[in-house]
Motif scaffolding. Structure first.
Motif, PDB file in Angstrom:
ATOM      1  N   ILE A  68       9.194   5.976  -5.089  1.00 18.93           N
ATOM      2  CA  ILE A  68       8.056   5.548  -5.890  1.00 18.93           C
ATOM      3  C   ILE A  68       7.085   6.710  -6.072  1.00 18.93           C
ATOM      4  CG2 ILE A  68       6.202   3.846  -6.070  1.00 18.93           C
ATOM      5  CD1 ILE A  68       7.794   2.134  -4.059  1.00 18.93           C
ATOM      6  N   SER A 117       1.538   6.481 -11.056  1.00 19.76           N
ATOM      7  CA  SER A 117       1.611   6.341 -12.517  1.00 19.76           C
ATOM      8  C   SER A 117       0.763   7.434 -13.160  1.00 19.76           C
ATOM      9  CB  SER A 117       1.100   4.963 -12.944  1.00 19.76           C
ATOM     10  OG  SER A 117       1.909   3.942 -12.403  1.00 19.76           O
ATOM     11  N   PHE A 145       9.573  -6.638  -6.028  1.00 21.73           N
ATOM     12  CA  PHE A 145       8.871  -5.966  -7.123  1.00 21.73           C
ATOM     13  C   PHE A 145       7.389  -5.863  -6.816  1.00 21.73           C
ATOM     14  CE2 PHE A 145       6.677  -5.868 -11.249  1.00 21.73           C
ATOM     15  CZ  PHE A 145       7.262  -4.737 -11.790  1.00 21.73           C
ATOM     16  N   GLU A 146       6.827  -6.884  -6.190  1.00 25.03           N
ATOM     17  CA  GLU A 146       5.412  -6.857  -5.812  1.00 25.03           C
ATOM     18  C   GLU A 146       5.135  -5.715  -4.835  1.00 25.03           C
ATOM     19  OE1 GLU A 146       3.105  -8.667  -7.128  1.00 25.03           O
ATOM     20  OE2 GLU A 146       4.487  -9.880  -8.336  1.00 25.03           O
ATOM     21  N   GLU A 152       5.202  -2.353  -6.742  1.00 24.02           N
ATOM     22  CA  GLU A 152       3.985  -2.172  -7.528  1.00 24.02           C
ATOM     23  C   GLU A 152       2.775  -1.919  -6.638  1.00 24.02           C
ATOM     24  OE1 GLU A 152       3.501  -2.010 -11.082  1.00 24.02           O
ATOM     25  OE2 GLU A 152       5.557  -1.446 -10.541  1.00 24.02           O
ATOM     26  N   ARG A 200       2.992   1.700  -5.672  1.00 25.06           N
ATOM     27  CA  ARG A 200       2.723   2.552  -6.833  1.00 25.06           C
ATOM     28  C   ARG A 200       1.217   2.605  -7.129  1.00 25.06           C
ATOM     29  NH1 ARG A 200       6.615   3.705 -10.120  1.00 25.06           N
ATOM     30  NH2 ARG A 200       7.651   1.682  -9.840  1.00 25.06           N
ATOM     31  N   GLU A 201       0.554   1.453  -7.059  1.00 28.25           N
ATOM     32  CA  GLU A 201      -0.890   1.418  -7.311  1.00 28.25           C
ATOM     33  C   GLU A 201      -1.647   2.223  -6.255  1.00 28.25           C
ATOM     34  OE1 GLU A 201      -2.030  -2.640  -7.475  1.00 28.25           O
ATOM     35  OE2 GLU A 201      -0.850  -3.093  -9.275  1.00 28.25           O
ATOM     36  N   THR A 235      -1.208   5.884  -6.971  1.00 28.15           N
ATOM     37  CA  THR A 235      -1.954   6.272  -8.170  1.00 28.15           C
ATOM     38  C   THR A 235      -3.428   6.459  -7.857  1.00 28.15           C
ATOM     39  OG1 THR A 235      -0.391   5.045  -9.560  1.00 28.15           O
ATOM     40  CG2 THR A 235      -2.501   5.626 -10.547  1.00 28.15           C
TER      41      THR A 235
END
Length: 295
Positions: free
Chosen positions: A39, A42, A105-106, A109, A112-113, A116
């Protein structure tokens, strides 16, 4: 819908969304499904601005999603231990919240957040051992290791000079035809850097603001002892090449099979005997005169 069908539907959705960015395998012997995904933060299409990353490894037990998956974070790059620990806490909370529901998937994400929001290395520069502050110019190598651009430039220049000096000592037939190749100071992988761009970088803020070194009283006493020992060595014919000594990075000694230091014909003091400064000076003289100090 059976449990297997629920899991299969989630896995198919993950593959459809993440495509080549996810790997899913199933071990029939252990009845475990293994999911891996690296991962990144973004950053739209600016891949060169992805300064951190981590690989998530998820093992789905047979009764998932009615039980929590086993989640491990592998190969964190640019992240210190406290940041990774915070991620584990957030992952645990998310798994508890989504118990009985698809959660993979949660989790992806969530990570990833987090990456970022903190897309700045939280590790230390392996050259100066200071961290990265806002405004510091730093470089990410292809192997995802991080250095202040200023520090990396100085490291590369030093290693290149040493390489050229060693090549000059070799006969023509032994010299390398490939030329100098920059390598990562951490993992020794080959790296490609714009040295001219690195050269323009300013020193990191922590390095500039570091407290000036001060010689303490104890250090002055040690300096005086070393000065006396140096004079003794010099009077006995010991030769020290100051310039060569300054360029040394590591001192490598050989050990015998039983783990003791191999000194060849240079025996140390007998068992239980204490060695004086003068005796150490004599041992140094012997190593210099016999060439043992130039290994």
């Amino acid at each position: 819908m059976s449990l297997n069908e629920r899991v299969q539907e989630e896995l198919e959705a993950l593959e459809a969304i993440l495509m080549d960015d996810i790997s899913i395998t199933y071990d029939e012997q252990s009845c475990l499904t293994l999911i891996k995904s690296t991962i990144f933060p973004s950053t739209a299409n600016e891949v060169n601005k992805q300064y951190v990353c981590v690989t998530i490894e998820v093992k789905l037990p047979e009764d998932y999603p009615d039980s929590e998956p086993n989640v491990q974070l592998r190969n964190p790059r640019g992240l210190d231990d406290s940041t990774v620990n915070d991620l584990y806490k957030s992952i645990k909370e998310k798994c508890t919240e989504y118990l009985g529901q698809p959660v993979i998937f949660e989790l992806i994400e969530l990570i990833r957040e987090s990456l970022t929001e903190s897309n700045l290395p939280t590790c230390q520069c392996a050259v100066c051992l200071y961290g990265f502050s806002e405004g510091d110019s730093f470089t990410k190598t292809q192997c995802f290791h991080y250095f202040h651009s200023y520090c990396l430039y100085n490291h590369l220049e030093t290693t290149k000079r040493h390489y050229q000096e060693e090549q000059e000592k070799l006969p023509a037939w032994q010299k390398s035809t490939k030329g100098f190749q920059a390598i990562c100071p951490v993992c020794r992988e080959s790296i490609n850097c714009d040295v001219e761009e690195l050269k323009t970088a300013l020193p990191p803020k922590d390095l500039e603001n570091a407290q000036n070194f001060e010689v303490t009283k104890d250090l002055r006493v040690l300096q005086d002892r070393m000065k006396q020992l140096f004079s003794y060595q010099k009077s006995k014919g010991g030769i020290i090449d100051v310039e060569a000594e300054e360029n040394k990075l590591l001192l490598i000694t050989e050990t015998s099979d039983n783990g003791s230091t191999d000194t060849n014909e240079d025996p140390g003091p007998s068992d239980g005997a204490l060695e004086s400064d003068a005796q150490r000076g004599q041992r140094f003289d012997y190593r210099v005169s016999s060439g043992l100090n130039n290994r």
